[in-house]
Design an enzyme around this catalytic site. Sequence first.
Site, PDB file in Angstrom:
ATOM      1  N   GLY A   8      29.671  51.466  82.253  1.00  0.00           N
ATOM      2  CA  GLY A   8      29.482  51.972  83.624  1.00  0.00           C
ATOM      3  C   GLY A   8      28.030  52.284  83.926  1.00  0.00           C
ATOM      4  N   GLY A  11      26.784  52.247  87.531  1.00  0.00           N
ATOM      5  CA  GLY A  11      27.316  53.235  88.473  1.00  0.00           C
ATOM      6  C   GLY A  11      26.399  54.449  88.602  1.00  0.00           C
ATOM      7  N   LEU A  59      35.986  45.868  80.820  1.00  0.00           N
ATOM      8  CA  LEU A  59      36.940  46.847  80.285  1.00  0.00           C
ATOM      9  C   LEU A  59      38.299  46.241  79.986  1.00  0.00           C
ATOM     10  CD1 LEU A  59      36.414  50.074  82.431  1.00  0.00           C
ATOM     11  CD2 LEU A  59      35.435  49.494  80.219  1.00  0.00           C
ATOM     12  N   LEU A  80      31.957  55.710  80.693  1.00  0.00           N
ATOM     13  CA  LEU A  80      31.943  56.107  82.108  1.00  0.00           C
ATOM     14  C   LEU A  80      32.583  55.059  83.011  1.00  0.00           C
ATOM     15  CD1 LEU A  80      28.251  57.422  82.363  1.00  0.00           C
ATOM     16  CD2 LEU A  80      30.267  58.580  81.476  1.00  0.00           C
ATOM     17  N   GLN A  83      37.654  52.180  87.441  1.00  0.00           N
ATOM     18  CA  GLN A  83      37.889  52.054  88.878  1.00  0.00           C
ATOM     19  C   GLN A  83      37.912  53.505  89.329  1.00  0.00           C
ATOM     20  OE1 GLN A  83      38.378  52.352  92.162  1.00  0.00           O
ATOM     21  NE2 GLN A  83      40.563  52.665  91.778  1.00  0.00           N
ATOM     22  N   SER A 125      38.366  63.772  84.543  1.00  0.00           N
ATOM     23  CA  SER A 125      38.113  64.155  85.941  1.00  0.00           C
ATOM     24  C   SER A 125      38.949  65.347  86.367  1.00  0.00           C
ATOM     25  CB  SER A 125      38.473  62.955  86.822  1.00  0.00           C
ATOM     26  OG  SER A 125      38.627  63.365  88.158  1.00  0.00           O
ATOM     27  N   GLU A 127      40.389  65.474  88.983  1.00  0.00           N
ATOM     28  CA  GLU A 127      41.554  64.945  89.691  1.00  0.00           C
ATOM     29  C   GLU A 127      42.842  65.127  88.884  1.00  0.00           C
ATOM     30  OE1 GLU A 127      42.299  63.104  92.775  1.00  0.00           O
ATOM     31  OE2 GLU A 127      40.546  64.285  93.289  1.00  0.00           O
ATOM     32  N   TYR A 149      44.969  56.978  90.323  1.00  0.00           N
ATOM     33  CA  TYR A 149      43.704  57.209  89.604  1.00  0.00           C
ATOM     34  C   TYR A 149      43.855  58.398  88.655  1.00  0.00           C
ATOM     35  CZ  TYR A 149      38.967  59.061  88.874  1.00  0.00           C
ATOM     36  OH  TYR A 149      37.824  59.577  88.312  1.00  0.00           O
ATOM     37  N   ARG A 184      25.243  57.925  94.908  1.00  0.00           N
ATOM     38  CA  ARG A 184      26.693  57.908  95.062  1.00  0.00           C
ATOM     39  C   ARG A 184      27.121  56.683  95.875  1.00  0.00           C
ATOM     40  NH1 ARG A 184      31.548  59.489  92.975  1.00  0.00           N
ATOM     41  NH2 ARG A 184      32.256  61.488  93.803  1.00  0.00           N
TER      42      ARG A 184
HETATM   43  P1  NAP Z   1      30.920  54.634  89.854  1.00  0.00           P
HETATM   44  O1  NAP Z   1      29.584  54.859  90.473  1.00  0.00           O
HETATM   45  O2  NAP Z   1      32.024  54.107  90.677  1.00  0.00           O
HETATM   46  O3  NAP Z   1      30.681  53.639  88.610  1.00  0.00           O
HETATM   47  C1  NAP Z   1      31.763  53.008  87.957  1.00  0.00           C
HETATM   48  C2  NAP Z   1      31.224  52.064  86.903  1.00  0.00           C
HETATM   49  O4  NAP Z   1      32.335  51.411  86.249  1.00  0.00           O
HETATM   50  C3  NAP Z   1      30.326  50.930  87.469  1.00  0.00           C
HETATM   51  O5  NAP Z   1      29.253  50.710  86.582  1.00  0.00           O
HETATM   52  C4  NAP Z   1      31.277  49.748  87.438  1.00  0.00           C
HETATM   53  O6  NAP Z   1      30.633  48.497  87.332  1.00  0.00           O
HETATM   54  C5  NAP Z   1      32.043  50.028  86.143  1.00  0.00           C
HETATM   55  N1  NAP Z   1      33.263  49.231  86.045  1.00  0.00           N
HETATM   56  C6  NAP Z   1      34.328  49.247  86.886  1.00  0.00           C
HETATM   57  N2  NAP Z   1      35.258  48.363  86.467  1.00  0.00           N
HETATM   58  C7  NAP Z   1      34.754  47.766  85.349  1.00  0.00           C
HETATM   59  C8  NAP Z   1      35.246  46.770  84.460  1.00  0.00           C
HETATM   60  N3  NAP Z   1      36.432  46.185  84.646  1.00  0.00           N
HETATM   61  N4  NAP Z   1      34.470  46.403  83.402  1.00  0.00           N
HETATM   62  C9  NAP Z   1      33.254  46.978  83.207  1.00  0.00           C
HETATM   63  N5  NAP Z   1      32.743  47.932  84.015  1.00  0.00           N
HETATM   64  C10 NAP Z   1      33.486  48.318  85.068  1.00  0.00           C
HETATM   65  O7  NAP Z   1      31.435  55.975  89.158  1.00  0.00           O
HETATM   66  P2  NAP Z   1      30.641  57.324  88.793  1.00  0.00           P
HETATM   67  O8  NAP Z   1      30.687  58.236  89.954  1.00  0.00           O
HETATM   68  O9  NAP Z   1      29.374  56.973  88.136  1.00  0.00           O
HETATM   69  O10 NAP Z   1      31.628  57.963  87.724  1.00  0.00           O
HETATM   70  C11 NAP Z   1      31.502  57.675  86.326  1.00  0.00           C
HETATM   71  C12 NAP Z   1      32.820  58.001  85.638  1.00  0.00           C
HETATM   72  O11 NAP Z   1      33.118  59.374  85.788  1.00  0.00           O
HETATM   73  C13 NAP Z   1      34.035  57.267  86.187  1.00  0.00           C
HETATM   74  O12 NAP Z   1      34.898  57.042  85.084  1.00  0.00           O
HETATM   75  C14 NAP Z   1      34.663  58.250  87.143  1.00  0.00           C
HETATM   76  O13 NAP Z   1      36.036  57.986  87.291  1.00  0.00           O
HETATM   77  C15 NAP Z   1      34.389  59.541  86.396  1.00  0.00           C
HETATM   78  N6  NAP Z   1      34.267  60.752  87.222  1.00  0.00           N
HETATM   79  C16 NAP Z   1      33.399  60.775  88.274  1.00  0.00           C
HETATM   80  C17 NAP Z   1      33.247  61.938  89.008  1.00  0.00           C
HETATM   81  C18 NAP Z   1      32.304  62.005  90.160  1.00  0.00           C
HETATM   82  O14 NAP Z   1      32.424  62.942  90.960  1.00  0.00           O
HETATM   83  N7  NAP Z   1      31.339  61.096  90.273  1.00  0.00           N
HETATM   84  C19 NAP Z   1      33.989  63.086  88.644  1.00  0.00           C
HETATM   85  C20 NAP Z   1      34.837  63.022  87.563  1.00  0.00           C
HETATM   86  C21 NAP Z   1      34.959  61.862  86.827  1.00  0.00           C
HETATM   87  P3  NAP Z   1      30.212  47.635  88.646  1.00  0.00           P
HETATM   88  O15 NAP Z   1      28.883  48.184  89.057  1.00  0.00           O
HETATM   89  O16 NAP Z   1      30.150  46.262  88.103  1.00  0.00           O
HETATM   90  O17 NAP Z   1      31.276  47.849  89.675  1.00  0.00           O
HETATM   91  O1  G4F Z   2      34.758  61.721  98.096  1.00  0.00           O
HETATM   92  P1  G4F Z   2      36.168  61.443  97.743  1.00  0.00           P
HETATM   93  O2  G4F Z   2      36.632  60.052  97.931  1.00  0.00           O
HETATM   94  O3  G4F Z   2      36.325  61.947  96.253  1.00  0.00           O
HETATM   95  P2  G4F Z   2      37.596  62.365  95.387  1.00  0.00           P
HETATM   96  O4  G4F Z   2      38.849  61.757  95.881  1.00  0.00           O
HETATM   97  O5  G4F Z   2      37.564  63.848  95.269  1.00  0.00           O
HETATM   98  O6  G4F Z   2      37.254  61.686  93.971  1.00  0.00           O
HETATM   99  C1  G4F Z   2      35.970  61.803  93.386  1.00  0.00           C
HETATM  100  O7  G4F Z   2      35.913  62.956  92.589  1.00  0.00           O
HETATM  101  C2  G4F Z   2      36.796  62.954  91.461  1.00  0.00           C
HETATM  102  C3  G4F Z   2      36.599  64.282  90.718  1.00  0.00           C
HETATM  103  O8  G4F Z   2      37.441  65.256  91.265  1.00  0.00           O
HETATM  104  C4  G4F Z   2      36.464  61.782  90.572  1.00  0.00           C
HETATM  105  F1  G4F Z   2      37.258  61.794  89.488  1.00  0.00           F
HETATM  106  C5  G4F Z   2      36.615  60.492  91.352  1.00  0.00           C
HETATM  107  O9  G4F Z   2      36.212  59.396  90.505  1.00  0.00           O
HETATM  108  C6  G4F Z   2      35.714  60.543  92.565  1.00  0.00           C
HETATM  109  O10 G4F Z   2      34.382  60.549  92.111  1.00  0.00           O
HETATM  110  O11 G4F Z   2      37.124  62.385  98.592  1.00  0.00           O
HETATM  111  C7  G4F Z   2      36.961  63.795  98.638  1.00  0.00           C
HETATM  112  C8  G4F Z   2      37.887  64.389  99.694  1.00  0.00           C
HETATM  113  C9  G4F Z   2      39.321  63.883  99.619  1.00  0.00           C
HETATM  114  O12 G4F Z   2      40.205  64.960  99.808  1.00  0.00           O
HETATM  115  C10 G4F Z   2      39.443  62.932 100.808  1.00  0.00           C
HETATM  116  O13 G4F Z   2      40.750  62.820 101.363  1.00  0.00           O
HETATM  117  O14 G4F Z   2      37.408  63.986 100.988  1.00  0.00           O
HETATM  118  C11 G4F Z   2      38.504  63.602 101.786  1.00  0.00           C
HETATM  119  N1  G4F Z   2      38.060  62.714 102.862  1.00  0.00           N
HETATM  120  C12 G4F Z   2      38.140  62.980 104.187  1.00  0.00           C
HETATM  121  N2  G4F Z   2      37.698  61.938 104.903  1.00  0.00           N
HETATM  122  C13 G4F Z   2      37.544  61.477 102.705  1.00  0.00           C
HETATM  123  C14 G4F Z   2      37.309  60.987 103.999  1.00  0.00           C
HETATM  124  N3  G4F Z   2      37.250  60.766 101.590  1.00  0.00           N
HETATM  125  C15 G4F Z   2      36.687  59.548 101.761  1.00  0.00           C
HETATM  126  N4  G4F Z   2      36.352  58.847 100.657  1.00  0.00           N
HETATM  127  N5  G4F Z   2      36.456  59.004 103.011  1.00  0.00           N
HETATM  128  C16 G4F Z   2      36.758  59.710 104.177  1.00  0.00           C
HETATM  129  O15 G4F Z   2      36.559  59.198 105.290  1.00  0.00           O
END
Ligand code: NAP
Ligand code: G4F
Length: 348
Positions: A8, A11, A59, A80, A83, A125, A127, A149, A184
């Site tokens: 990842g 990302g 993956l 990391l 999807q 996460s 979530e 998810y 992001r």
């Molecule tokens: P992100 O920006 O969506 O990055 C996801 C990464 O996964 C990208 O590099 C993507 O590659 C790669 N990927 C997806 N499918 C793949 C596959 N089939 N094979 C190889 N690589 C693949 O996510 P992020 O925000 O950096 O989050 C990193 C991790 O933390 C994720 O697992 C997410 O679920 C978890 N997480 C995030 C948050 C948050 O708030 N950001 C919170 C809790 C947990 P491409 O660039 O090629 O698409």
């Molecule tokens: O920004 P979101 O899409 O993030 P969400 O669903 O909280 O997930 C993110 O955080 C997780 C950690 O808790 C990670 F695991 C996950 O990979 C990801 O990074 O949505 C946040 C909130 C939701 O309740 C959604 O329903 O915002 C609300 N929302 C309202 N309007 C919206 C919108 N979300 C999105 N994406 N787009 C809207 O227009």
Amino acid sequence: MKSALITGITGQDGAYLAKFLLEKGYEVYGIYRRLSTPNFWRLQYLEIFDRINLVPADLTDEFSLLESLKISDADEVYHLAAQSFVGTSFEQPTSTAHVTGVAVTSMLEAIRHYNPHIRFYQASSSEIYGDGHTTILNENSPFKPSSPYAAAKLYGYWMTRIYREGYDIFACNGILFNHESPLRGLEFVTRKISNTAAKIALGLEDELLLGNLDAKRDWGYAPDYVEAMHMMLQHKEPDDFVIATAETHTVREFCEKSFEELGLDWQDYVKVDKRFFRPLDVNYLCGDYSKARENLGWQPKTKFEELVKIMVREDLERWERWQNGEKFPWDASNYPDETKLITRALRS
Ligand code: NAP
Ligand code: G4F
């Protein structure tokens, strides 16, 4: 010199973590999958693209993961890749199960066979707690996933614990609450708001369509959070940690602060559109990071108001550079209009 493999790396978190580890003197490897159009903008934006080693892997192809371990011979693996968008998991639940869930086991198996001394970080996460909570959440709070998810992440969480307890692998779950930044993805609500508000301020857009404004999230700053990932793998024993800010705010508040930063009133531009509601949502998340503070010495440096400012100012500056004809690595100018994406939720 220590070496790290990041899945990842293209990302948000992968890019910040790569930068952090390079600064610490690591040799950094990252897996990337073949796409019809390369996606290295975050690594280029952080000016680290030339300093990392890229290993092709996917993956869903477990032998390519094993191969990536052999090529990197990593001491630490930061898993990391996933999807990662909850909304998409309702549209593509089966592939989300494979990519976000089962691939954790593929990586752990690859580690067990190749080198069980590798230290493993799993991107768990907040979530996994799901909907229905009203109080601050810690490592012992009950899990009740509310999306495909979250169910896939909960599976990955348990497999990480099973490999730790069953095979003595140094495997940690970082239960990270939402963390955001100017890197992001534009589909997530914070960046959707900061980017659209910046466009509105410059006369490039006239409205912002959102779903559930009442949802509350504990939003932190991604560069702070990748430091916690590294700290977990340096700890004396493997464990699971909540990483959060212990503050929670609504989507509405994020709008209000973003437009305020631009001298605008959010109520003049934000419209609620039912197409952006999810079949199930998590209405409240707030994390208690005291275990991480006490055991790792980690705490968030950037809180909500500062985070909003960082994101809005950066999106504003990018659109201004774009208006001045400058070319630089950036995602927003090619991002599709979300209302053109005909998904099940958008059609109903
Ligand atoms: P992100 O920006 O969506 O990055 C996801 C990464 O996964 C990208 O590099 C993507 O590659 C790669 N990927 C997806 N499918 C793949 C596959 N089939 N094979 C190889 N690589 C693949 O996510 P992020 O925000 O950096 O989050 C990193 C991790 O933390 C994720 O697992 C997410 O679920 C978890 N997480 C995030 C948050 C948050 O708030 N950001 C919170 C809790 C947990 P491409 O660039 O090629 O698409
Ligand atoms: O920004 P979101 O899409 O993030 P969400 O669903 O909280 O997930 C993110 O955080 C997780 C950690 O808790 C990670 F695991 C996950 O990979 C990801 O990074 O949505 C946040 C909130 C939701 O309740 C959604 O329903 O915002 C609300 N929302 C309202 N309007 C919206 C919108 N979300 C999105 N994406 N787009 C809207 O227009």
